[in-house]
Design a protein around this motif. Structure first.
Motif, PDB file in Angstrom:
ATOM      1  N   ASP A  61       0.827  -1.210   0.000  1.00 27.24           N
ATOM      2  CA  ASP A  61       0.000   0.000   0.000  1.00 27.24           C
ATOM      3  C   ASP A  61       0.862   1.262   0.000  1.00 27.24           C
ATOM      4  O   ASP A  61       0.579   2.214  -0.731  1.00 27.24           O
ATOM      5  N   TYR A  62       1.918   1.256   0.814  1.00 27.25           N
ATOM      6  CA  TYR A  62       2.818   2.414   0.865  1.00 27.25           C
ATOM      7  C   TYR A  62       3.499   2.625  -0.491  1.00 27.25           C
ATOM      8  O   TYR A  62       3.523   3.739  -1.014  1.00 27.25           O
ATOM      9  N   ASN A  63       4.036   1.537  -1.067  1.00 22.57           N
ATOM     10  CA  ASN A  63       4.714   1.652  -2.362  1.00 22.57           C
ATOM     11  C   ASN A  63       3.758   2.093  -3.460  1.00 22.57           C
ATOM     12  O   ASN A  63       4.108   2.919  -4.298  1.00 22.57           O
ATOM     13  N   LEU A  64       2.552   1.548  -3.446  1.00 25.61           N
ATOM     14  CA  LEU A  64       1.568   1.920  -4.461  1.00 25.61           C
ATOM     15  C   LEU A  64       1.256   3.412  -4.389  1.00 25.61           C
ATOM     16  O   LEU A  64       1.252   4.105  -5.412  1.00 25.61           O
ATOM     17  N   ALA A  65       1.022   3.916  -3.190  1.00 25.86           N
ATOM     18  CA  ALA A  65       0.743   5.348  -3.023  1.00 25.86           C
ATOM     19  C   ALA A  65       1.937   6.188  -3.466  1.00 25.86           C
ATOM     20  O   ALA A  65       1.778   7.213  -4.146  1.00 25.86           O
ATOM     21  N   THR A  66       3.143   5.744  -3.113  1.00 25.15           N
ATOM     22  CA  THR A  66       4.356   6.469  -3.492  1.00 25.15           C
ATOM     23  C   THR A  66       4.523   6.486  -5.007  1.00 25.15           C
ATOM     24  O   THR A  66       4.798   7.530  -5.602  1.00 25.15           O
ATOM     25  N   TYR A  67       4.357   5.336  -5.646  1.00 24.90           N
ATOM     26  CA  TYR A  67       4.517   5.248  -7.093  1.00 24.90           C
ATOM     27  C   TYR A  67       3.459   6.074  -7.822  1.00 24.90           C
ATOM     28  O   TYR A  67       3.749   6.699  -8.845  1.00 24.90           O
ATOM     29  N   LYS A  68       2.233   6.092  -7.301  1.00 26.71           N
ATOM     30  CA  LYS A  68       1.183   6.907  -7.924  1.00 26.71           C
ATOM     31  C   LYS A  68       1.528   8.386  -7.832  1.00 26.71           C
ATOM     32  O   LYS A  68       1.341   9.136  -8.789  1.00 26.71           O
ATOM     33  N   LYS A  69       2.032   8.803  -6.682  1.00 26.45           N
ATOM     34  CA  LYS A  69       2.434  10.195  -6.502  1.00 26.45           C
ATOM     35  C   LYS A  69       3.580  10.548  -7.447  1.00 26.45           C
ATOM     36  O   LYS A  69       3.554  11.596  -8.100  1.00 26.45           O
ATOM     37  N   GLN A  70       4.571   9.661  -7.556  1.00 27.81           N
ATOM     38  CA  GLN A  70       5.697   9.898  -8.450  1.00 27.81           C
ATOM     39  C   GLN A  70       5.240   9.980  -9.900  1.00 27.81           C
ATOM     40  O   GLN A  70       5.708  10.831 -10.659  1.00 27.81           O
ATOM     41  N   GLN A  71       4.321   9.111 -10.286  1.00 25.43           N
ATOM     42  CA  GLN A  71       3.818   9.118 -11.653  1.00 25.43           C
ATOM     43  C   GLN A  71       3.081  10.426 -11.943  1.00 25.43           C
ATOM     44  O   GLN A  71       3.267  11.024 -13.009  1.00 25.43           O
ATOM     45  N   ALA A  72       2.266  10.891 -11.010  1.00 30.54           N
ATOM     46  CA  ALA A  72       1.536  12.147 -11.200  1.00 30.54           C
ATOM     47  C   ALA A  72       2.513  13.325 -11.312  1.00 30.54           C
ATOM     48  O   ALA A  72       2.340  14.199 -12.174  1.00 30.54           O
ATOM     49  N   GLU A  73       3.544  13.329 -10.474  1.00 26.38           N
ATOM     50  CA  GLU A  73       4.545  14.402 -10.539  1.00 26.38           C
ATOM     51  C   GLU A  73       5.306  14.364 -11.857  1.00 26.38           C
ATOM     52  O   GLU A  73       5.576  15.397 -12.459  1.00 26.38           O
ATOM     53  N   HIS A  74       5.634  13.155 -12.311  1.00 22.55           N
ATOM     54  CA  HIS A  74       6.336  13.002 -13.588  1.00 22.55           C
ATOM     55  C   HIS A  74       5.481  13.519 -14.743  1.00 22.55           C
ATOM     56  O   HIS A  74       5.970  14.250 -15.613  1.00 22.55           O
ATOM     57  N   GLU A  75       4.214  13.148 -14.745  1.00 22.12           N
ATOM     58  CA  GLU A  75       3.313  13.603 -15.810  1.00 22.12           C
ATOM     59  C   GLU A  75       3.168  15.121 -15.787  1.00 22.12           C
ATOM     60  O   GLU A  75       3.124  15.761 -16.833  1.00 22.12           O
ATOM     61  N   LYS A  79       4.339  17.524 -18.849  1.00 21.13           N
ATOM     62  CA  LYS A  79       3.393  18.448 -19.473  1.00 21.13           C
ATOM     63  C   LYS A  79       3.970  19.867 -19.468  1.00 21.13           C
ATOM     64  O   LYS A  79       3.934  20.566 -20.484  1.00 21.13           O
ATOM     65  N   ALA A  80       4.522  20.278 -18.339  1.00 26.31           N
ATOM     66  CA  ALA A  80       5.123  21.610 -18.249  1.00 26.31           C
ATOM     67  C   ALA A  80       6.303  21.729 -19.202  1.00 26.31           C
ATOM     68  O   ALA A  80       6.480  22.757 -19.866  1.00 26.31           O
ATOM     69  N   PHE A  81       7.095  20.675 -19.297  1.00 22.83           N
ATOM     70  CA  PHE A  81       8.246  20.677 -20.205  1.00 22.83           C
ATOM     71  C   PHE A  81       7.791  20.826 -21.649  1.00 22.83           C
ATOM     72  O   PHE A  81       8.306  21.635 -22.400  1.00 22.83           O
ATOM     73  N   GLN A  82       6.777  20.036 -22.025  1.00 23.48           N
ATOM     74  CA  GLN A  82       6.283  20.090 -23.401  1.00 23.48           C
ATOM     75  C   GLN A  82       5.671  21.449 -23.722  1.00 23.48           C
ATOM     76  O   GLN A  82       5.887  21.998 -24.793  1.00 23.48           O
ATOM     77  N   GLU A  83       4.908  22.001 -22.787  1.00 21.81           N
ATOM     78  CA  GLU A  83       4.308  23.314 -23.008  1.00 21.81           C
ATOM     79  C   GLU A  83       5.381  24.387 -23.100  1.00 21.81           C
ATOM     80  O   GLU A  83       5.320  25.264 -23.938  1.00 21.81           O
TER      81      GLU A  83
END
Length: 180
Positions: A61-75, A79-83
């Motif tokens: 559960d901890y890893n899943l939450a961490t990975y989801k947060k990292q994925q959202a930050e990466h996206e 997006k900011a980089f592309q814009e």
């Protein structure tokens, strides 16, 4: 059947060698989902730290939450980089002043320290004292292996040239497929 064997043999070339330009290349692996990564990490830790089922679930559960947060930050960054790139506003880190570069690095180090503190606090809650000490030792050993690879010019994650393998950050398995 003979045609299949002959085709394979001729594609490999003389004495079963791969065609020129393919030696040393690994086949492309499919990217793991964040759920698969969290599960794999929980399995590794369960094995190396002898976790019970409840601890394993908490780690997952901890890893899943961490990975989801990292994925959202990466996206968000992508997006900011592309814009920014489309608008000609992409920051040029090569042309930053020493002060700007130092500030940028300081900010990154502070963020990493926050992440490490959060991870340590979570592990302290989940693991027994003995497991926590073993986890810390494994983590330090992995960091040492990563530093050695960096010093040898092999990159820190997944092998030579800095290519990400199954253990790169944001890749599958956390710190590079180490002991935990």
């Amino acid at each position: 059947m003979f045609a299949t064997v002959a085709t394979i043999a001729s594609a490999q070339g003389p004495q079963g060698q791969r065609p020129q330009g393919q030696q040393g290349q690994r086949p492309q692996r499919q990217r793991m989902t964040i759920e698969q990564r969290a599960q794999m990490q929980a399995e590794r830790m369960a094995k190396s730290l002898e976790l019970n089922d409840e601890q394993k679930k908490q780690i997952y559960d901890y890893n899943l939450a961490t990975y989801k947060k990292q994925q959202a930050e990466h996206e968000k960054r992508m997006k900011a980089f592309q814009e920014g790139q489309q608008q000609g506003q992409r920051p040029d880190f090569r042309n930053m002043s020493e002060e700007q570069r130092a500030e940028f690095m300081k900010k990154m180090q502070e963020e990493r320290k926050k992440q490490q503190a959060a991870e340590e606090a979570a592990m302290k809650k989940i693991l027994t004292e003995k497991q926590y000490k073993k986890w810390q030792m494994q983590k330090k050993a992995q960091e040492m292996r990563m530093r050695e690879r960096m010093q040898q010019g092999q990159g820190g994650f997944g092998g030579q040239g800095g290519q990400r393998g199954p253990g790169g950050p944001g890749g599958e398995g956390g710190f590079g497929g180490g002991d935990f």
